[in-house]
Design a protein around this motif. Structure first.
Motif, PDB file in Angstrom:
ATOM      1  N   ARG A 771       0.832  -1.213   0.000  1.00 14.30           N
ATOM      2  CA  ARG A 771       0.000   0.000   0.000  1.00 14.30           C
ATOM      3  C   ARG A 771       0.868   1.265   0.000  1.00 14.30           C
ATOM      4  NH1 ARG A 771      -2.950  -3.561   3.544  1.00 14.30           N
ATOM      5  NH2 ARG A 771      -4.933  -4.159   2.554  1.00 14.30           N
ATOM      6  N   ASN A 772       1.992   1.215   0.682  1.00 10.56           N
ATOM      7  CA  ASN A 772       2.900   2.371   0.668  1.00 10.56           C
ATOM      8  C   ASN A 772       3.443   2.631  -0.738  1.00 10.56           C
ATOM      9  OD1 ASN A 772       2.598   2.849   3.408  1.00 10.56           O
ATOM     10  ND2 ASN A 772       4.346   1.560   3.974  1.00 10.56           N
ATOM     11  N   ALA A 773       3.823   1.540  -1.449  1.00 11.87           N
ATOM     12  CA  ALA A 773       4.319   1.697  -2.825  1.00 11.87           C
ATOM     13  C   ALA A 773       3.242   2.251  -3.739  1.00 11.87           C
ATOM     14  CB  ALA A 773       4.826   0.357  -3.348  1.00 11.87           C
ATOM     15  N   THR A 774       2.002   1.870  -3.511  1.00 11.94           N
ATOM     16  CA  THR A 774       0.897   2.391  -4.325  1.00 11.94           C
ATOM     17  C   THR A 774       0.686   3.876  -4.069  1.00 11.94           C
ATOM     18  OG1 THR A 774      -0.196   0.224  -4.269  1.00 11.94           O
ATOM     19  CG2 THR A 774      -1.550   2.114  -4.865  1.00 11.94           C
ATOM     20  N   ARG A 775       0.755   4.267  -2.782  1.00 14.25           N
ATOM     21  CA  ARG A 775       0.573   5.680  -2.448  1.00 14.25           C
ATOM     22  C   ARG A 775       1.691   6.540  -3.041  1.00 14.25           C
ATOM     23  NH1 ARG A 775      -1.593   3.678   2.584  1.00 14.25           N
ATOM     24  NH2 ARG A 775       0.525   3.522   3.440  1.00 14.25           N
ATOM     25  N   GLU A 776       2.908   5.992  -3.123  1.00 14.28           N
ATOM     26  CA  GLU A 776       4.034   6.729  -3.691  1.00 14.28           C
ATOM     27  C   GLU A 776       4.023   6.751  -5.215  1.00 14.28           C
ATOM     28  OE1 GLU A 776       7.419   4.826  -2.065  1.00 14.28           O
ATOM     29  OE2 GLU A 776       7.044   5.509  -0.005  1.00 14.28           O
ATOM     30  N   GLY A 777       3.094   5.994  -5.844  1.00 15.19           N
ATOM     31  CA  GLY A 777       3.000   5.976  -7.291  1.00 15.19           C
ATOM     32  C   GLY A 777       3.896   4.959  -7.952  1.00 15.19           C
ATOM     33  N   ASN A 778       4.541   4.093  -7.161  1.00 10.27           N
ATOM     34  CA  ASN A 778       5.403   3.044  -7.711  1.00 10.27           C
ATOM     35  C   ASN A 778       4.541   1.808  -7.990  1.00 10.27           C
ATOM     36  OD1 ASN A 778       7.500   1.446  -8.515  1.00 10.27           O
ATOM     37  ND2 ASN A 778       8.751   1.772  -6.672  1.00 10.27           N
ATOM     38  N   HIS A 779       3.755   1.868  -9.059  1.00 10.21           N
ATOM     39  CA  HIS A 779       2.755   0.837  -9.314  1.00 10.21           C
ATOM     40  C   HIS A 779       3.381  -0.503  -9.718  1.00 10.21           C
ATOM     41  CE1 HIS A 779      -0.361   3.801  -8.872  1.00 10.21           C
ATOM     42  NE2 HIS A 779       0.175   4.562  -9.827  1.00 10.21           N
ATOM     43  N   GLU A 781       6.302  -1.868  -8.733  1.00  8.14           N
ATOM     44  CA  GLU A 781       6.786  -2.564  -7.541  1.00  8.14           C
ATOM     45  C   GLU A 781       5.625  -3.047  -6.672  1.00  8.14           C
ATOM     46  OE1 GLU A 781       9.639  -1.713  -3.642  1.00  8.14           O
ATOM     47  OE2 GLU A 781       9.435  -0.206  -5.226  1.00  8.14           O
TER      48      GLU A 781
END
Length: 927
Positions: A771-779, A781
């Motif tokens: 979820r953190n990677a999604t929030r940062e826009g790193n889709h 990963e």
């Protein structure tokens, strides 16, 4: 996780014996199917089988009023309380005797059980009554003189009516009442089949086996019952109350004769009032509802009955397969219909009274058959009409997209089943003898079936008709059939004539007769590679032969086997073939070099089983068992095998290793389940199962099979069928496999949502990190980590947060391993998600960017799974679109008609006005 297959559904068998029940909402029917329970959802047109299996066939089923608790009892008296929410067994109980009927009280606090001549009342488990023991007995009633057969609760759950074979119906109170007296309602000349209370009253209707219907009227209403603890206690007079006694005596002496007569009259009135307050039953009517049935068949018997208390509708079923609907209390016939040649064993009505469920079970040679119908009596239409094969299901075949299964039976029928719904939607009856093998073309255009009647027939899957019938130059019993990958050629092998016939589907001509085998051809199959017409066949002559009939005619290559060949299967890549032989071994050969690659010793994996009538031990019987059906998995690495046993084995071919063994049934109502005969059946005179017990009125009731008979005993015998796997096949998608067994068509599938099965998991990969990677826009990963965790909900959450414009970039950065798993994931989401267009964009980008680079043969299961999901969704949407299109046309046409009607009315009014104006002008001229 790859082989955590669980039983998903039971097809081909819809009802055997026991009672049917509607759920409280009236949309589903619960049917006992052997030792399993199947729920048919009539609104969604889908059937599901509970993952619960009993040791014997179910005979009595009861459902709580809230629809959450199911009580089941099998034929030896083992009772289970099943939670329909968790679909697990909550409590178990041993009645140790046969149970005829079970029923919950309307308030849900109790349930009653009929066993022998007794009735047991238990407290029902519920959310308010939480206890460790689910079977707490509260009352026992012993009034019947013979076996109890049926029961019913009054609407206030205070009184229980029980019918029995002693031709009487007895009423028992759950609590003690002052004005209740034990009642026994007779007037019948045969055993009671049904007894029914009226809604909000103690009036009762009883019906017996010969069709006698009695209507009884009670003198007491539910509100008139007086509890025993409210009875006023008469205080004894004290000895020192001499003054009062003297006064009473003096008063009585001074009474006049008129006062004495008035007191006596008042006493008589009080006595009559007390009699009226006591519960008595009066028979107000007696009818014979079976007279119309017995006009045509004097031996017809009433076998089942059901009553809807609100609508006052009585439904009766008979041994002739007819049922009648009457309206009470006048017993006016509303409807009658003949639905089967077998007797109607169970009838049930839903809550609204619109639908009637009828269960018909077979006997004798037709003991495998079962028919379940749901009839809407007001519109006289079938809501559901399902019937299995009337004998063993001998062969199966999957369609190319895995959405459909074709089955052939020893009753000569070919049936098509929808995997998603579990229903049969087409039945072909053109064969006049047992169907030995079926096959379906790769393009899903037609089905081919071979039969012992000497014909091979093809059926069109669009018009559902038999459009080709292939025969040989001489009478042949065809034992196997196959279609090539292009769908142009059909080959069938003979059992009594040791030849293989090859036909052209387009012209229907016999192209070639392949001779060379010296024994019955047991199995044959075409190469799965497109534009390759190589054919392999095995026979009882201990040979495996390879044919290329289109180019070389009867020329062939032969491979010697150790024993008689029973089955052959092609690997999906067309390079290897697996052969099962009579000695229990599986051999794998390279098709071009004819070299033996692997050998699997599978006899011990089959497992032994001793029949009740066997004279040899299970260990000795095991030496004669073998595999009769083989199938490769979609990727070609694993082999599914089954045969003369209750076990199905999955082997890893390269290592010749048994990976998993499935036990298809634990049903002891079938034969050859255990390795040892129960010592209770062994007496000083030998095995008691070898002694025939004949009953004249029951049609023989012979429990021993004819000598040497293995398939379809045509005599009227009631022997126990032997557990066996007749045919099995992997689905092309690899997500499930099916087996045609003695129990029916069992479908096992993977349930990915219940097991944690990570893939290439490393430290640091957690749902929070995703979820953190999604929030940062790193889709990219985030999606990779979610796929490694392999949790469907998390993957769906991650995918749906990726913008549409970034789909192409994300897919480009994924490797082939991720793409293969992503195709399977997307296919599942297309089925279940409402974001259809979004996931179609994913599928389109995957196929556009990666299909030229990935290995299609290795990824075939995933691609077929995607195709299956797209086709299913297309069919669902096309139905909705067609419905909307025709509805709009109807509305448009209706609007145009109304417009025309208004124009006509306007023209009529204008013409009337003109005529009135003309008449006025004429009158003015006359004046």
């Amino acid at each position: 996780m790859k082989f955590s297959y669980k039983l998903n559904n039971l097809l081909g068998t819809v009802y055997k014996k026991g009672n049917l029940i509607f759920t409280p909402d009236g949309n589903s029917v619960i049917s006992p199917v052997g030792n399993r329970i199947t729920i048919f959802n009539l609104r969604n047109n889908k059937s599901t089988t509970l993952p619960i299996e009993s040791r014997y066939n179910y005979e009595a089923v009861g459902l709580s009023p809230d629809g959450f608790t199911l009580l089941t009892v099998n034929e030896v008296g083992e009772a289970n309380i099943i939670s329909l929410i968790s679909q697990t067994v909550v409590y178990r109980y041993q009645f140790k005797r046969k149970v005829r009927a079970v029923k919950f009280s309307p308030d849900g606090k109790h349930f009653a059980v009929c066993k022998e001549n007794n009735v047991f009342v238990f407290k029902a488990p519920n959310s308010k009554n939480i206890q460790y023991n689910g079977f707490v007995m509260e009352r026992v009633f012993h009034g019947a003189y013979d076996e109890t057969t049926c029961l019913d609760w009054s609407s206030d759950s205070k009184i229980l009516a029980v019918g029995s074979k002693d031709m009487a119906t007895k009423l028992y109170p759950l609590d003690k009442w002052k004005n209740f007296r034990l009642c026994s309602l007779g007037s019948h000349t045969e055993g009671i089949v049904g007894c029914f209370f009226e809604e909000g009253s103690y009036d009762i209707t009883t019906i017996s086996r010969n069709g006698q219907l009695c209507i009884w009227e009670s003198t007491v209403e539910p509100q008139d019952l007086i509890p025993l603890n409210e009875i006023p206690v008469n205080k004894k007079k004290k000895k020192n109350d001499d003054d009062e006694d003297d006064v009473n005596i003096a008063d009585s002496i001074e009474r006049t004769e008129e006062e004495t007569v008035a007191a006596l009259e008042q006493l008589e009135v009080n006595d009559t009032n007390n009699k009226e307050n006591k519960m008595f039953y009066k028979r107000v009517a007696k009818h014979f509802v079976a007279d119309e049935v017995r006009k045509n068949n004097r031996d017809a018997l009433l076998t089942s009955a059901a009553y809807h208390k609100t609508l006052k509708i009585l439904v009766t079923g008979y041994s002739t397969g007819e049922f009648f609907i009457h309206e009470l209390p006048d017993v006016n016939q509303i409807h009658s219909l003949s639905i089967s040649d077998e007797k109607i064993k169970s009838i049930s009505l839903n809550d609204t009274g619109d639908w009637i469920a009828l269960g018909c079970g077979g006997s004798g040679f037709l003991q495998f058959s079962g028919q379940l119908l749901v009839w809407e009596w007001q519109s006289e239409t079938y809501i559901m009409k399902q019937q299995g094969h009337s004998s063993n299901m001998s062969c199966i075949s999957y369609s190319g997209d895995g959405q459909m299964i074709v089955t052939g039976g020893e009753d000569g029928k070919v049936k098509l089943w929808n995997i998603h719904s579990g229903f049969c939607f087409v039945t072909f009856t053109e064969h006049t003898n047992a169907v030995s093998d079926v096959a379906i073309s790769g393009a899903k255009r037609f089905v081919v079936s071979a039969s012992y009647d000497g014909t091979v027939r093809t059926y069109d899957l669009k018009r559902y008709r038999n459009f080709r019938t292939f025969t040989s130059t001489k009478p042949v019993q065809f034992s196997c059939v196959s279609v090539d990958s292009s769908g142009e050629f059909v080959a069938a092998g003979g059992q009594d004539v040791f030849e293989i016939c090859l036909w052209s589907v387009k012209t229907g001509r016999l192209l070639e007769v392949l001779a060379g085998h010296e024994g019955p051809v047991s199995s044959l199959t075409f190469s799965p590679i497109i534009s390759n017409t190589t054919l392999v066949s095995v026979s009882w002559d201990k040979t495996l032969k390879t044919w290329d009939a289109i180019e070389k005619g009867s020329a062939h290559e032969a491979i010697e086997l150790i024993a008689d060949g029973t089955c052959v299967a092609y690997k999906p890549d067309g390079q290897e073939v697996a052969v099962a032989t009579l000695d229990g071994q599986i051999s794998v050969f390279h098709i071009k070099t004819a070299a033996q690659l692997y050998s699997i010793e599978g006899r011990n994996d089959l497992g032994s089983g001793r029949s009740d009538t066997d004279l040899i031990t299970a260990k000795k019987t095991l030496q004669a068992k073998c595999f009769t059906s083989l199938c490769y998995s979609a990727d070609g690495e694993y082999l599914l095998a089954g045969g003369h046993s209750k076990n199905v084995c999955i082997y890893y071919v390269k290592e010749a290793l048994l990976l998993k063994k499935f036990e298809i049934t634990q049903n002891h109502s079938l034969d050859a389940v255990d390795d040892f005969i129960n010592r209770r059946k062994l007496t000083e005179f030998g095995n008691i199962a070898l002694v025939e017990e004949r009953e004249e009125k029951e049609g023989g009731k012979v429990q021993i099979k004819l000598p040497g008979v293995r398939k379809g005993d045509m005599a009227s015998r009631v022997f126990k069928p032997e557990v066996r796997v007749y045919s099995l096949q992997f689905a092309p998608t690899g997500q499930h496999w099916a087996a045609a067994t003695t129990e029916g068509l069992l479908v096992y599938s993977l349930n990915a949502g219940l097991v944690f099965d990570p893939w290439q998991l490393r430290i640091g990969i957690t749902p929070e990190a995703v979820r953190n990677a999604t929030r940062e826009g790193n889709h990219i990963e985030a999606l990779a980590m979610a796929m490694k965790l392999n949790e469907a909900a998390l993957i769906q959450e991650t995918i749906e947060k990726i913008p549409v414009k970034d789909i192409e970039l994300v897919i480009l950065d994924l490797t082939e391993d991720y793409i293969k798993r992503l195709i399977l994931i997307i296919s599942g989401f297309i089925d279940n998600s409402r974001h259809l267009e979004y996931y179609i964009c994913w599928a389109q980008q995957i196929l556009t960017l990666h299909l030229p680079k990935i290995n299609v043969q290795q990824n075939l299961p995933a691609l077929l799974s995607l195709e299956k999901s797209m086709i299913r969704k297309y069919e669902q949407l096309s139905k909705i679109c067609d419905h909307n299109k025709y509805t709009l046309r109807y509305i448009e046409r209706l609007g145009s008609l109304k417009k025309e009607i208004k124009q006509e009315e306007k023209m009529e009014t204008e013409s009337e006005n003109e005529s009135n104006a003309d008449s006025d002008f004429e009158t003015s001229q006359d004046v």
